[in-house]
Write an enzyme that holds these catalytic residues in place. Sequence first.
Site, mmCIF file in Angstrom:
data_model
loop_
_atom_site.group_PDB
_atom_site.id
_atom_site.type_symbol
_atom_site.label_atom_id
_atom_site.label_comp_id
_atom_site.label_asym_id
_atom_site.label_seq_id
_atom_site.Cartn_x
_atom_site.Cartn_y
_atom_site.Cartn_z
ATOM 1 N N LYS A 1 0.894 -1.133 0.010
ATOM 2 C CA LYS A 1 -0.074 0.144 0.012
ATOM 3 C C LYS A 1 0.772 1.292 -0.036
ATOM 4 O O LYS A 1 0.305 2.558 -0.418
ATOM 5 C CB LYS A 1 -0.985 0.002 1.198
ATOM 6 C CG LYS A 1 -1.954 -1.328 1.170
ATOM 7 C CD LYS A 1 -2.755 -1.081 2.558
ATOM 8 C CE LYS A 1 -3.752 -2.480 2.332
ATOM 9 N NZ LYS A 1 -4.521 -2.901 3.536
ATOM 10 N N VAL B 1 0.069 -8.669 6.673
ATOM 11 C CA VAL B 1 -0.531 -9.671 7.204
ATOM 12 C C VAL B 1 0.706 -10.973 6.908
ATOM 13 O O VAL B 1 0.303 -11.963 7.403
ATOM 14 C CB VAL B 1 -1.942 -10.033 7.239
ATOM 15 C CG1 VAL B 1 -2.960 -9.304 7.908
ATOM 16 C CG2 VAL B 1 -2.317 -10.312 5.618
HETATM 17 N N1 GLN Z 1 -4.502 -8.321 1.362
HETATM 18 C C1 GLN Z 1 -4.803 -8.215 2.613
HETATM 19 C C2 GLN Z 1 -6.295 -8.009 2.806
HETATM 20 O O1 GLN Z 1 -6.783 -7.350 2.305
HETATM 21 C C3 GLN Z 1 -3.997 -7.279 3.236
HETATM 22 C C4 GLN Z 1 -4.298 -7.132 4.839
HETATM 23 C C5 GLN Z 1 -2.934 -6.737 5.406
HETATM 24 O O2 GLN Z 1 -1.777 -6.848 5.334
HETATM 25 N N2 GLN Z 1 -3.221 -5.996 6.623
HETATM 26 O O3 GLN Z 1 -6.811 -8.753 3.903
#
Ligand code: GLN
Length: 315
Positions: A73, A267
């Site tokens: 992001k 995550v």
């Molecule tokens: N692709 C993951 C989601 O949309 C990203 C979330 C994260 O890394 N916190 O749930």
Amino acid sequence: MLEQKAPQDLQAIIDGIYQELTPRLGEGKVADYIPQLARVDARHFGMTVVTTGGEVYRVGDAEVPFSIQSISKVITLTLALGKHGENIWHRVGREPSGSPFNSIVQLEHEGGKPRNPFINAGAITISDLILAGHTPRELIGEIVRFVRYLADDETIVIDHEVARSETATGFRNVALANFMRSFGRLDHPVEHVLGVYFHHCALAMTCSQLAKAGLFLAAGGTNPLTGHSVVSRQRARRINALMLTCGHYDGSGDFAYRVGLPGKSGVGGGILAVAPGKASVAVWSPGLNEYGNSLLGSLALEMLAARTGWSVFGP
Ligand code: GLN
């Protein structure tokens, strides 16, 4: 005469951190709501520090690729600012949310405008913004080329298994996107926007690639390893400000208190942290804490910050 500070032995510092954390490897909870992420061995641990002077220090699994997830992001925000400048703030806020990364509650009260670009709703909005004038496939290609340029590494790829896995199970993100669409806040079809979002989250990178990609943020917008000018000084500062205030969701205050550096977690268990003027640091340990941020990764950065004295809050 001013006393010269002895140069820090960064290798000894990160070796020491790794050694101290070794008995704890495997702690935390690996994300399992994306089935492909649940397969990752929780005992991995890697860390790379790249200084603004160009020195690279690494330990553990620093050269093993992992799913960078929400760390991407930062990359899409940087692209969006490049394409649309400050206009992006009409579509997404820049305040901490105090809510989990995938929360939907605030969105209703706030008319479908996400609090910041790092929660899922905000990053989905950023995907929509940068889709203007592109097909999803073209944009995904552009994101990959941009991250390769940032890290100066042509080998970086998207893990399509992870992207497929999240496309099959990302019901919460589908809900968030449709909810925003219902407020008239997405310009493109939900499937196109989420296609971009799931693919950039599925970028696979090593700690060393990630630390190099983030180095421009530690060095006033220009990557000192390549000389590539990525963003202005002011923009680098502002991206860092967003990472500090919003980069760890409802755990952002705790991360700022303990580590004192801008950081962005994912995550997959990775964290990119920026010590302005000093270094870019990437750490990976898949076990997560209650906020969905790497448990031992946060701890390793807390130890690194304490031992180097790096902090944005004072000497
Ligand atoms: N692709 C993951 C989601 O949309 C990203 C979330 C994260 O890394 N916190 O749930």
